[in-house]
Design a protein around this motif. Structure first.
Motif, PDB file in Angstrom:
ATOM      1  N   VAL A   1      49.311  56.470  27.949  1.00 43.29           N
ATOM      2  CA  VAL A   1      50.506  57.296  28.090  1.00 43.29           C
ATOM      3  C   VAL A   1      50.139  58.749  27.824  1.00 43.29           C
ATOM      4  O   VAL A   1      49.428  59.046  26.850  1.00 43.29           O
ATOM      5  N   ASN A   2      50.623  59.648  28.673  1.00 43.50           N
ATOM      6  CA  ASN A   2      50.441  61.074  28.432  1.00 43.50           C
ATOM      7  C   ASN A   2      51.219  61.444  27.172  1.00 43.50           C
ATOM      8  O   ASN A   2      52.426  61.238  27.101  1.00 43.50           O
ATOM      9  N   ARG A   3      50.539  61.966  26.172  1.00 46.70           N
ATOM     10  CA  ARG A   3      51.190  62.257  24.891  1.00 46.70           C
ATOM     11  C   ARG A   3      52.279  63.311  25.026  1.00 46.70           C
ATOM     12  O   ARG A   3      53.338  63.206  24.409  1.00 46.70           O
TER      13      ARG A   3
ATOM     14  N   ILE B   1      50.568  56.746  32.494  1.00 44.39           N
ATOM     15  CA  ILE B   1      49.724  57.266  33.568  1.00 44.39           C
ATOM     16  C   ILE B   1      48.735  56.227  34.083  1.00 44.39           C
ATOM     17  O   ILE B   1      48.226  56.368  35.195  1.00 44.39           O
ATOM     18  N   TRP B   2      48.447  55.199  33.280  1.00 45.50           N
ATOM     19  CA  TRP B   2      47.506  54.161  33.714  1.00 45.50           C
ATOM     20  C   TRP B   2      47.836  52.858  33.011  1.00 45.50           C
ATOM     21  O   TRP B   2      48.192  52.859  31.835  1.00 45.50           O
ATOM     22  N   ARG B   3      47.750  51.765  33.753  1.00 47.77           N
ATOM     23  CA  ARG B   3      47.925  50.430  33.166  1.00 47.77           C
ATOM     24  C   ARG B   3      46.880  49.506  33.775  1.00 47.77           C
ATOM     25  O   ARG B   3      46.712  49.437  34.981  1.00 47.77           O
TER      26      ARG B   3
ATOM     27  N   LYS C   1      39.477  56.927  40.868  1.00 45.79           N
ATOM     28  CA  LYS C   1      38.952  57.928  41.806  1.00 45.79           C
ATOM     29  C   LYS C   1      40.038  58.228  42.829  1.00 45.79           C
ATOM     30  O   LYS C   1      40.649  57.314  43.376  1.00 45.79           O
ATOM     31  N   PRO C   2      40.315  59.503  43.084  1.00 45.35           N
ATOM     32  CA  PRO C   2      41.332  59.828  44.086  1.00 45.35           C
ATOM     33  C   PRO C   2      40.919  59.297  45.458  1.00 45.35           C
ATOM     34  O   PRO C   2      39.741  59.313  45.811  1.00 45.35           O
ATOM     35  N   GLU C   3      41.908  58.815  46.182  1.00 44.41           N
ATOM     36  CA  GLU C   3      41.663  58.286  47.532  1.00 44.41           C
ATOM     37  C   GLU C   3      41.309  59.442  48.457  1.00 44.41           C
ATOM     38  O   GLU C   3      41.941  60.494  48.445  1.00 44.41           O
ATOM     39  N   ALA C   4      40.271  59.245  49.265  1.00 39.00           N
ATOM     40  CA  ALA C   4      39.890  60.262  50.245  1.00 39.00           C
ATOM     41  C   ALA C   4      40.828  60.159  51.443  1.00 39.00           C
ATOM     42  O   ALA C   4      41.076  59.076  51.957  1.00 39.00           O
TER      43      ALA C   4
ATOM     44  N   PRO D   1      49.317  58.619  40.588  1.00 36.19           N
ATOM     45  CA  PRO D   1      48.422  59.480  41.367  1.00 36.19           C
ATOM     46  C   PRO D   1      48.579  60.974  41.046  1.00 36.19           C
ATOM     47  O   PRO D   1      47.685  61.763  41.324  1.00 36.19           O
ATOM     48  N   ALA D   2      49.691  61.352  40.429  1.00 37.11           N
ATOM     49  CA  ALA D   2      49.900  62.755  40.066  1.00 37.11           C
ATOM     50  C   ALA D   2      49.183  63.134  38.765  1.00 37.11           C
ATOM     51  O   ALA D   2      49.042  64.319  38.454  1.00 37.11           O
ATOM     52  N   ALA D   3      48.739  62.142  38.017  1.00 37.05           N
ATOM     53  CA  ALA D   3      48.068  62.413  36.735  1.00 37.05           C
ATOM     54  C   ALA D   3      46.672  62.967  36.990  1.00 37.05           C
ATOM     55  O   ALA D   3      45.972  62.542  37.906  1.00 37.05           O
ATOM     56  N   ASN D   4      46.280  63.933  36.150  1.00 33.74           N
ATOM     57  CA  ASN D   4      44.958  64.527  36.243  1.00 33.74           C
ATOM     58  C   ASN D   4      44.063  63.881  35.183  1.00 33.74           C
ATOM     59  O   ASN D   4      44.058  64.289  34.026  1.00 33.74           O
ATOM     60  N   PHE D   5      43.293  62.883  35.582  1.00 28.39           N
ATOM     61  CA  PHE D   5      42.465  62.132  34.633  1.00 28.39           C
ATOM     62  C   PHE D   5      41.242  62.920  34.182  1.00 28.39           C
ATOM     63  O   PHE D   5      40.655  62.593  33.160  1.00 28.39           O
TER      64      PHE D   5
END
Length: 186
Positions: free
Chosen positions: A138-140, A146-148, A182-185, A27-31
């Protein structure tokens, strides 16, 4: 005509699919910052390791198409925002079904009069394989996952090459349907 047949096959495959998908993310990753990606180059010294070249091409092409449709561009490893890799595994499963059936009636006479039925029990055991495809992003810069996403389905060996392409495309599409998350509201 061929396009119609391929479309009908794809529809038939999706109608009876046992496809199961899931995904998880940091959740901390900025997609919204993810604009480019590169494939991780697999390095192995294991001489018994053998990747199915045709399936590898199908999976990479499906992922490339899906990410491109989401506005993420394939680039070289040195400049990519994320690195993408996939893993596959096959698990053997066993399905045991037992059926009890009653049929007929048997009148009997004696000190007590009544009816009885016949009982038949049948058990079937079926072994099958479930294939799972896991896709990692993976964040390079940080090297953090960051996502699976994963997708699993029953393996059907009798598929033609065209059906395999369609199955892979459908599976990857379903896996990436909620990417980027999508970030949770609150």
């Amino acid at each position: 005509m061929k396009k119609v047949i391929v479309g009908l096959v794809a529809l038939a495959l999706s109608a009876c699919s046992t496809l199961k998908t899931s995904s998880d993310y940091d959740p901390a990753a900025n997609f919204s910052d993810v604009k480019t990606y590169a494939w991780i180059v697999k390095k192995t010294k294991d001489s018994t390791y053998h990747l199915d070249g045709l399936m590898d091409q199908r999976i990479r092409a499906a992922v490339d198409n899906q990410l491109s449709a989401k506005g993420i561009t394939l680039t070289d490893v040195a400049t990519a925002d994320i690195l993408v890799n996939y893993l596959t595994k096959v698990d053997k499963k066993i399905n045991v079904d037992t059926f009890n059936t009653n049929y007929g009636y048997n009148p009997y006479y004696g000190s007590r009069w009544g009816y009885s039925g016949s009982m038949n029990t049948q058990t079937t055991v079926r072994e099958y394989e479930v294939g799972t495809l896991i896709l990692d992003m993976v964040n390079r810069e940080t090297g953090k996952l960051i996502w699976r996403g994963s997708v699993a389905d029953t393996i059907r060996d009798q598929n033609t090459p065209e059906e395999r392409v369609e199955v892979i495309n459908h599976a990857i599409s379903e896996m990436l349907v909620n990417y980027p998350p999508k970030p949770e509201a609150n």
